[in-house]
Design an enzyme around this catalytic site. Structure first.
Site, PDB file in Angstrom:
ATOM      1  N   ASP A 324       0.856  -1.179   0.000  1.00  0.00           N
ATOM      2  CA  ASP A 324       0.000   0.000   0.000  1.00  0.00           C
ATOM      3  C   ASP A 324       0.894   1.232   0.000  1.00  0.00           C
ATOM      4  OD1 ASP A 324       0.660  -1.187   2.448  1.00  0.00           O
ATOM      5  OD2 ASP A 324      -0.945  -0.220   3.534  1.00  0.00           O
ATOM      6  N   GLU A 519      12.549   1.068   7.314  1.00  0.00           N
ATOM      7  CA  GLU A 519      11.632   0.071   6.748  1.00  0.00           C
ATOM      8  C   GLU A 519      11.882  -0.151   5.266  1.00  0.00           C
ATOM      9  OE1 GLU A 519       7.548   1.383   6.473  1.00  0.00           O
ATOM     10  OE2 GLU A 519       8.166   3.412   5.964  1.00  0.00           O
TER      11      GLU A 519
END
Ligand code: NAG
Ligand code: NAG
Ligand code: NAG
Ligand code: NAG
Ligand code: NAG
Ligand code: NAG
Length: 586
Positions: A324, A519
């Site tokens: 996403d 991340e």
């Protein structure tokens, strides 16, 4: 109570016509009239009291939901047009809610110890010290959920699970489903058996309780899942500890999760006069995502009610994919994707990686049942795997490009764009012919994606979304590298090592610069964190640390922290490419 015209539009909003022509209601993300649906959520989020919409829905309640709804209703009645002022909302939220992050108590894993064997496998002194620090980071990412969440769930958006968890970090204060696979692989290398067993037990508990594993540990994630890695987590754990009793007591729950995907997320693809059953991400849930409420509302501001609800469902399906967001889910044109985030239509895509994971799941369930001596179950899952192999070959394999490609149900065509997930069948060993292995390796060698020395980009299209160029994500590096390593072709295995070296160098350079693990990373900078999307890049970071430990475990005797040369099969033209690429990328 007085009639409120907003209720009418709210009712209309939840009705839409589905494809089969039956008028039906899309449920909200969860039933809570505070965290998932209703006027309170809408007014608080659209007032933008906090920088990140996730802040509000992670707050706890100071009073019962009924009392809070009553207090809010009084404010509404006193306000012109029912619109509560920003100052009053701030005061209301301050008095009725507790700050985020209070559901946890500090927890240091008892099974952590200083010197796991992996450290001795790492030759480069700098990398070994780094691995020692990453190993220690698990202690900062451990969380135990307070008993109050178990006893008074209505006061929290946190979902209770019985054992402590290791979280990704940053704004991701709770556990996440697919992240946990790489976290668990890292924890296993840190020899933290109890922590891993606890985390897997939590996921099994969620399957039993909710019938699926939610995207993450919040009630607003309850009606969508994430890539289904539970059975693969069990395999990682079993490979190290061979805990047959644990497997025997829980295999029915592994099967139950698999059934959720087969019942609620499968689709028939008709191709060449035959039908194939495959899986897709498909969340039939309306309303904006509570944790990104205003983003979703603004994105849909010019659409009709039916189109808004449809877009919101598609955005949740994209969230379920783990990607996403990405141009991979935009509607498909004749040669790849077209449009922007508003053109997201995830449910039209039959994705290669999801089906590779399920192919692997079928294989593992068969082999688990073999270990437990249940012959009829072995046959059942071997048959499921056989039909998956046929479908993967028939629907995804593209003989012209020599690679597996996502299939679009609307255009009845494959998406020719590059994604690392095109190689997922290599990693999942979901392959019908050795010639496909060779062709897939050739496809990667020829791909522009290999011309970046800081990792394999998520796509070659710069959409501004975070699962696109120029971001590179740890799980995708792992899937490609491990796929090549499993290929039995020595040139592909060497490529796997070089890609591992690239990734380690990038992560290590960023660590030296920022003293942090991110991340995601940017393929265009030497040790530069990634960007784009809905929120700032996050530090921590669970899966990043897990993938680094896995690569250090596989290649620790050869990897170097200071290697200055990036690998590229197109090395000779690299300087030229570097000049041309930023302009070629749209
Ligand atoms: C409420 O306001 C006080 C004073 O500004 C602040 O210290 C406190 O953190 C706020 N509480 C919440 C839940 O935001
Ligand atoms: C899955 O499908 C079943 C049966 O069609 C349905 O009852 C259930 O609500 C669905 N679950 C989810 C999470 O969509
Ligand atoms: C394929 O499925 C469709 C409906 O799902 C059905 O109408 C058709 O007969 C099936 N075709 C074959 C070859 O089984
Ligand atoms: C909606 O329309 C307005 C006016 O044309 C425009 O300024 C705005 O950017 C549009 N919003 C979106 C999300 O497309
Ligand atoms: C295999 O599993 C099925 C379903 O759980 C069960 O009905 C059957 O008795 C098992 N067979 C053996 C040999 O354990
Ligand atoms: C690679 O070789 C091993 C051992 O020879 C074999 O078990 C495995 O199936 C092979 N893998 C592939 C992808 O051919």
């Amino acid at each position: 109570m007085p009639w409120n015209p907003r209720w009418f539009s709210l009712c209309i909003a939840t009705y839409m016509t589905l494809q089969n022509g039956v008028t039906s209601v899309l449920p909200p993300p969860c039933d809570s009239p505070i965290y998932c649906t209703g006027d309170l959520l809408k007014q608080v989020q659209t007032a933008k009291l906090f920088n990140d919409d996730k802040h509000f829905v992670d707050m706890g309640l100071r009073e019962s939901p009924e009392q809070i709804l009553q207090t809010f209703q009084k404010l509404v009645e006193k306000s012109p047009d029912g619109k509560v002022s920003r100052d009053q909302l701030l005061q209301f939220v301050n008095l009725s809610f507790t700050p985020p992050g209070q559901e946890f108590e500090p927890w240091t894993p008892q099974d952590w110890h200083e010197n796991p064997k992996i450290l001795a496998k790492i030759s480069d002194g700098k990398l070994r010290r780094w691995a020692t620090e990453l190993h220690a980071l698990w202690r900062n990412l451990g969380r135990k959920i307070k008993e109050d969440v178990k006893n008074h769930p209505e006061f929290h958006s946190q979902i209770y699970v019985p054992y402590p968890v290791v979280v990704p970090g940053g704004r991701f204060r709770e556990f996440y489903y697919w992240d946990s696979y790489w976290v668990i692989n890292g924890l296993l290398l840190s020899e933290m058996q109890d922590t891993v067993k606890g985390m897997i037990t939590n996921f099994l508990y969620l399957v039993e309780r909710y019938g699926l594993i939610p995207n993450g540990g919040r009630i607003y994630y309850l009606r969508r899942s994430q890539p289904p890695f539970l059975t693969l987590m069990m395999d990682s754990y079993m490979s190290k500890y061979n805990d047959l009793e644990f497997l025997r007591s829980n295999i029915h729950l592994l099967e139950q999760e698999y059934e959720f995907w087969m019942r609620n997320r499968s689709v028939i693809v008709s191709l060449g006069g035959r039908n194939y059953t495959l899986n897709r991400y498909h969340v039939q849930v309306g309303d904006p995502r509570p944790e990104s409420y205003t983003d979703d509302l603004e994105l849909a501001e010019n659409l009709t009610e039916a189109a808004r609800q449809e877009l919101w469902a598609e955005l949740k399906s994209a969230a379920e994919s783990g990607w996403d967001f990405s141009s991979r889910w935009f509607v498909s044109g004749s040669n790849g994707h077209v449009g922007t985030l508003q053109d997201t239509k995830t449910s039209a895509v039959v994705p290669v990686d999801l089906n590779a994971v399920l192919c692997q799941t079928e294989h593992l369930l068969a082999s688990f049942y073999k270990m437990l001596g249940n012959v009829s179950k072995v046959q059942e899952f071997e048959a499921a795997r056989m039909s998956r192999l046929n479908a993967v070959q028939a629907v995804f394999w593209d003989e012209t490009l020599g690679i597996w490609l996502d299939f679009n149900l609307d255009t009845k065509d494959r998406n020719k764009a590059f994604y690392p997930t095109n190689l997922a069948p290599l990693w999942a060993e979901c392959i019908t012919s050795q010639s496909h292995v060779e062709k897939a390796v050739q496809y990667l060698k020829k791909s522009e994606a290999l011309s970046y020395r800081n990792g394999i980009p998520t796509s070659l299209f710069q959409s501004g979304q975070q699962w696109d160029f120029p971001n590179a994500w740890p799980p995708l590096q792992h899937i490609v590298i491990e796929g090549l390593a499993k290929s039995n072709l020595s040139s592909a295995q060497e490529m796997a090592f070089q890609l591992a070296q690239n990734w380690i160098r990038t992560n290590f350079a960023a660590y030296e610069k920022y003293k942090a693990m991110f991340e995601k990373y940017d393929v265009n900078g030497d040790g530069k964190p990634g960007g784009g999307g809905e929120y700032e890049v996050q530090e921590g970071f669970g899966w990043t640390n897990g993938v680094v430990l896995q690569l250090l475990d596989s290649y620790g005797s050869r990897l170097s922290g200071t290697s200055s040369v990036g690998y590229s099969p197109a090395a000779a033209v690299l300087p030229l490419l570097a000049l041309l690429l930023p302009r070629r990328v749209r």
